[in-house]
Design a protein around this motif. Structure first.
Motif, PDB file in Angstrom:
ATOM      1  N   LYS A  39      -0.977   4.311  18.501  1.00  0.00           N
ATOM      2  CA  LYS A  39      -0.042   3.775  19.487  1.00  0.00           C
ATOM      3  C   LYS A  39       1.389   3.924  18.961  1.00  0.00           C
ATOM      4  N   ARG A  40       2.305   4.313  19.851  1.00  0.00           N
ATOM      5  CA  ARG A  40       3.699   4.557  19.488  1.00  0.00           C
ATOM      6  C   ARG A  40       3.741   5.508  18.283  1.00  0.00           C
ATOM      7  N   ALA A  41       3.066   6.637  18.432  1.00  0.00           N
ATOM      8  CA  ALA A  41       2.832   7.548  17.309  1.00  0.00           C
ATOM      9  C   ALA A  41       4.109   8.060  16.671  1.00  0.00           C
ATOM     10  N   ALA A  42       5.136   8.347  17.483  1.00  0.00           N
ATOM     11  CA  ALA A  42       6.380   8.900  16.943  1.00  0.00           C
ATOM     12  C   ALA A  42       7.078   7.910  16.016  1.00  0.00           C
ATOM     13  N   TYR A  43       6.780   6.618  16.175  1.00  0.00           N
ATOM     14  CA  TYR A  43       7.328   5.582  15.301  1.00  0.00           C
ATOM     15  C   TYR A  43       6.346   5.217  14.194  1.00  0.00           C
ATOM     16  N   ALA A  44       5.102   4.928  14.586  1.00  0.00           N
ATOM     17  CA  ALA A  44       4.132   4.358  13.654  1.00  0.00           C
ATOM     18  C   ALA A  44       3.686   5.345  12.575  1.00  0.00           C
ATOM     19  N   ALA A  45       3.373   6.595  12.961  1.00  0.00           N
ATOM     20  CA  ALA A  45       2.845   7.558  11.985  1.00  0.00           C
ATOM     21  C   ALA A  45       3.855   7.877  10.877  1.00  0.00           C
ATOM     22  N   PRO A  46       5.103   8.243  11.205  1.00  0.00           N
ATOM     23  CA  PRO A  46       6.057   8.525  10.124  1.00  0.00           C
ATOM     24  C   PRO A  46       6.415   7.288   9.307  1.00  0.00           C
ATOM     25  N   SER A  47       6.506   6.127   9.966  1.00  0.00           N
ATOM     26  CA  SER A  47       6.812   4.896   9.235  1.00  0.00           C
ATOM     27  C   SER A  47       5.714   4.580   8.228  1.00  0.00           C
ATOM     28  N   ALA A  48       4.455   4.787   8.625  1.00  0.00           N
ATOM     29  CA  ALA A  48       3.330   4.529   7.724  1.00  0.00           C
ATOM     30  C   ALA A  48       3.390   5.442   6.499  1.00  0.00           C
ATOM     31  N   ILE A  49       3.713   6.711   6.714  1.00  0.00           N
ATOM     32  CA  ILE A  49       3.847   7.650   5.595  1.00  0.00           C
ATOM     33  C   ILE A  49       4.945   7.187   4.649  1.00  0.00           C
ATOM     34  N   PHE A  50       6.083   6.827   5.209  1.00  0.00           N
ATOM     35  CA  PHE A  50       7.251   6.412   4.434  1.00  0.00           C
ATOM     36  C   PHE A  50       6.933   5.163   3.609  1.00  0.00           C
ATOM     37  N   ILE A  51       6.341   4.166   4.247  1.00  0.00           N
ATOM     38  CA  ILE A  51       6.015   2.901   3.566  1.00  0.00           C
ATOM     39  C   ILE A  51       4.969   3.127   2.476  1.00  0.00           C
ATOM     40  N   ALA A  52       3.949   3.925   2.782  1.00  0.00           N
ATOM     41  CA  ALA A  52       2.866   4.152   1.818  1.00  0.00           C
ATOM     42  C   ALA A  52       3.360   4.910   0.594  1.00  0.00           C
ATOM     43  N   VAL A  53       4.251   5.881   0.778  1.00  0.00           N
ATOM     44  CA  VAL A  53       4.774   6.644  -0.365  1.00  0.00           C
ATOM     45  C   VAL A  53       5.567   5.728  -1.290  1.00  0.00           C
ATOM     46  N   ILE A  54       6.422   4.880  -0.715  1.00  0.00           N
ATOM     47  CA  ILE A  54       7.210   3.953  -1.533  1.00  0.00           C
ATOM     48  C   ILE A  54       6.296   2.953  -2.241  1.00  0.00           C
ATOM     49  N   GLY A  55       5.391   2.337  -1.472  1.00  0.00           N
ATOM     50  CA  GLY A  55       4.507   1.323  -2.044  1.00  0.00           C
ATOM     51  C   GLY A  55       3.612   1.879  -3.129  1.00  0.00           C
ATOM     52  N   THR A  56       3.010   3.034  -2.872  1.00  0.00           N
ATOM     53  CA  THR A  56       2.120   3.643  -3.862  1.00  0.00           C
ATOM     54  C   THR A  56       2.883   4.020  -5.117  1.00  0.00           C
ATOM     55  N   GLY A  57       4.094   4.550  -4.948  1.00  0.00           N
ATOM     56  CA  GLY A  57       4.898   4.954  -6.104  1.00  0.00           C
ATOM     57  C   GLY A  57       5.242   3.789  -7.008  1.00  0.00           C
ATOM     58  N   LEU A  58       5.738   2.695  -6.434  1.00  0.00           N
ATOM     59  CA  LEU A  58       6.193   1.554  -7.233  1.00  0.00           C
ATOM     60  C   LEU A  58       5.025   0.762  -7.830  1.00  0.00           C
ATOM     61  N   ILE A  59       4.030   0.442  -6.998  1.00  0.00           N
ATOM     62  CA  ILE A  59       2.892  -0.339  -7.493  1.00  0.00           C
ATOM     63  C   ILE A  59       2.067   0.497  -8.476  1.00  0.00           C
ATOM     64  N   GLY A  60       1.944   1.786  -8.190  1.00  0.00           N
ATOM     65  CA  GLY A  60       1.221   2.667  -9.105  1.00  0.00           C
ATOM     66  C   GLY A  60       1.893   2.758 -10.464  1.00  0.00           C
ATOM     67  N   TRP A  61       3.230   2.753 -10.483  1.00  0.00           N
ATOM     68  CA  TRP A  61       3.953   2.791 -11.762  1.00  0.00           C
ATOM     69  C   TRP A  61       3.655   1.542 -12.579  1.00  0.00           C
ATOM     70  N   LEU A  62       3.656   0.393 -11.910  1.00  0.00           N
ATOM     71  CA  LEU A  62       3.350  -0.865 -12.594  1.00  0.00           C
ATOM     72  C   LEU A  62       1.940  -0.837 -13.165  1.00  0.00           C
ATOM     73  N   LEU A  63       0.982  -0.334 -12.402  1.00  0.00           N
ATOM     74  CA  LEU A  63      -0.398  -0.249 -12.880  1.00  0.00           C
ATOM     75  C   LEU A  63      -0.493   0.670 -14.094  1.00  0.00           C
ATOM     76  N   ASN A  64       0.174   1.809 -14.055  1.00  0.00           N
ATOM     77  CA  ASN A  64       0.152   2.739 -15.187  1.00  0.00           C
ATOM     78  C   ASN A  64       0.739   2.102 -16.445  1.00  0.00           C
ATOM     79  N   ILE A  65       1.838   1.360 -16.292  1.00  0.00           N
ATOM     80  CA  ILE A  65       2.469   0.705 -17.442  1.00  0.00           C
ATOM     81  C   ILE A  65       1.510  -0.294 -18.072  1.00  0.00           C
ATOM     82  N   VAL A  66       0.861  -1.105 -17.230  1.00  0.00           N
ATOM     83  CA  VAL A  66      -0.062  -2.124 -17.742  1.00  0.00           C
ATOM     84  C   VAL A  66      -1.267  -1.469 -18.409  1.00  0.00           C
ATOM     85  N   MET A  67      -1.792  -0.395 -17.828  1.00  0.00           N
ATOM     86  CA  MET A  67      -2.939   0.292 -18.433  1.00  0.00           C
ATOM     87  C   MET A  67      -2.589   0.816 -19.824  1.00  0.00           C
TER      88      MET A  67
END
Length: 527
Positions: A270-298
């Motif tokens: 639904k509202r694909a032109a908004y939702a799909a790109p926003s999801a990509i953008f949010i997921a890339v940022i979230g995965t990058g930052l949280i993944g860095w924290l996980l790598n540091i702790v490991m």
């Protein structure tokens, strides 16, 4: 009475808004050249969850953690992740920009045809389509194979004397893929509901691992900051590569993901032109930052490097077992395996939509057979099982030759990354061409410095990383450790072009465009 009336009025307002949103989405799709075939059941949350799930986070780190740790050392794990994440942020933003303008299940494959002159559309669409499909199929197969190994790694930790054979790994791998194929046959509504919870399991598992590791590791046994971030944590274990190359091998971990998968479910969002790109953008940022924290702790809690990767073959699991004890580690590891399961579930869904899109454009030599949607589930069942069976085949190679299987798996990142940057390059190269009309979507970085910097950076970065992908990880090179990624990816490009000129051009005219072809590009609906 008034309250009941107000509730009904509110419900009617929401229903009307939903209908209007769907009509707007379908109008945009028709302008591109396609008649809507799917039901739009993916909400904003389900779409964001889908994007996070395809990137995997803790499971992706778990399955690739050995590479940076054992080649470049702990410092490579830490710095290559955040470096790669920052660069991939520009790639994710550039992909999101194009997905917002062309929200179709063909994703960047469809967009590539719109972003070049008509005379080049067929050959560009053909190459991008085959690169993307084969990269996705290899990605589904390699991720499922990784999940099978993760399951057997847990068995080895629980029973150190247990012998894991290639037949057992391939058996679990094939069984899991069939199960994923069955799950993907669900109607879109149920797929959306199932997907909505993925993000919470993914983020929750990552948070729990971080908290429990820090809580169970004595302060005296934690590594110093210099080991995590500085030169004492850099160890060249490649057997001959210089220190710079050994360090850069750590990039293979962060780059091993599918950035445009959300684009392939655009016709179900639904509202694909908004939702799909926003999801990509949010997921890339979230995965990058949280993944860095996980790598540091490991790395912080990793213990002696000489004890890794351990009997299980997974350094990530061995670190968990060292600090949490076997019961605790295996309990949390089951959730890591579950997130890997979600990766395959979403990856198979995305890939089946790509196959569907390519087939409805007559890019496959199937006469449009896989470009059909079932009346019962309103999903492309034929394409789903085509991807499922195709993904099983590379894993079966492991029974005969693990080198051959790994060579096919190596296709994933390089093929996908090249399919991403081609439309991004075309968008800039033909920006002033009279026959190319790029109409930006709601997510748009503009034609100023920001947009140009993001696009140019991601293109140059991807080409650079592809060179790293092509290098063998160890020297001297043997048939067993040779990296066949570049040879296979180059072979795919050459063979696809030869196939196009020999027979493909007779039935393939490129993805649909707004100039025409609207009626003939629609996939018929069938049971």
């Amino acid at each position: 009475m008034d309250a009941a009336f107000d509730d009904k009025k509110q419900d009617a307002f929401v229903d009307n808004a939903s209908v209007n949103s769907t009509l707007d989405d379908d109008r945009v799709l028709q302008e591109i050249g396609y008649v809507p075939s799917f039901k739009r059941e993916f909400s904003n949350l389900a779409t964001i969850s889908f994007a996070f799930s395809i990137m995997g986070l803790c499971s992706s780190i778990a399955t690739t953690f050995n590479t940076p740790l054992l080649l470049g050392g702990p410092a490579s794990v830490t710095w290559c992740w955040i470096l790669g994440a920052c660069m991939c942020f520009t790639l994710g933003a550039s992909i999101a920009e194009i997905v917002s303008a062309f929200p179709t299940c063909g994703g960047l494959y469809t967009a590539s045809a719109q972003l070049c002159p008509p005379r080049h559309r067929a050959i560009v669409g053909w190459v991008v389509g085959w690169l993307n499909i084969l990269g996705q199929i290899a990605g589904v197969s390699s991720t499922e194979f990784g999940l099978a190994n993760m399951i057997w790694a847990a068995v080895v930790v629980a029973k150190p004397d247990y012998e894991v054979t290639p037949g057992k790994v391939v058996g679990v791998f094939a069984g899991l893929l069939v199960f994923h194929g069955i799950l993907n046959c669900l109607a879109t509504r149920w797929l959306a509901r199932l997907t909505t919870g993925f993000v919470f399991v993914n983020l929750g598992t990552t948070a729990l691992i971080i908290i429990v590791l820090l809580a169970t590791t004595p302060r005296s046994e934690m590594h110093a900051a210099s080991y995590v971030f500085g030169s004492p944590g850099f160890l060249n274990q490649t057997g001959g590569w210089n220190d710079g190359i050994a360090f850069l091998f750590g990039l293979l971990s962060v780059q091993w993901t599918d950035y445009d998968a959300t684009a392939h479910i655009s016709e179900e969002v639904k509202r694909a032109a908004y939702a799909a790109p926003s999801a990509i953008f949010i997921a890339v940022i979230g995965t990058g930052l949280i993944g860095w924290l996980l790598n540091i702790v490991m790395v912080l809690c990793s213990g002696p490097l000489e004890n890794l990767p351990g009997a299980s073959g997974s350094a990530f699991l061995e670190i968990m077992a060292l600090r949490m004890g076997k019961p605790g580690a295996l309990f949390l590891w089951s959730f890591v395996c579950l997130t890997a399961f979600f990766v395959v579930q979403t990856a198979l869904q995305a890939c089946s939509r790509t196959v569907y899109a390519f087939s409805r454009d007559h890019g496959l030599p199937d006469g449009g057979y896989f470009g059909h949607v079932s009346r019962i589930t309103t999903t492309p069942l034929r394409a789903i099982w085509f991807v499922t069976v195709s993904s099983i085949l590379p894993g079966l190679l492991d029974l005969a030759s693990p080198v051959a299987a790994n060579a096919i798996f190596a296709l994933t990142a390089m093929a996908l990354d090249l399919s991403y940057i081609i439309p991004i390059f075309l968008r800039r190269w033909y920006r002033n061409h009279p026959e190319v009309n790029f109409k930006p979507g709601p997510f748009y970085m503009g034609d100023g410095l920001l947009g140009w910097a993001a696009n140019v950076n991601c293109i140059l970065w991807t080409l650079f990383v592809c060179i790293i992908f092509a290098l063998p990880n160890y020297l001297p090179v043997t048939p067993q450790n040779m990296n066949y990624a570049s040879a296979i990816t180059g072979g795919v490009i050459i063979l696809s072009m030869l196939w196009y000129f020999v027979s493909g051009r007779k039935h393939y005219k490129g993805p649909a465009t707004h100039e025409g072809q609207k009626g003939e590009k629609q996939a018929p609906v069938s049971a």
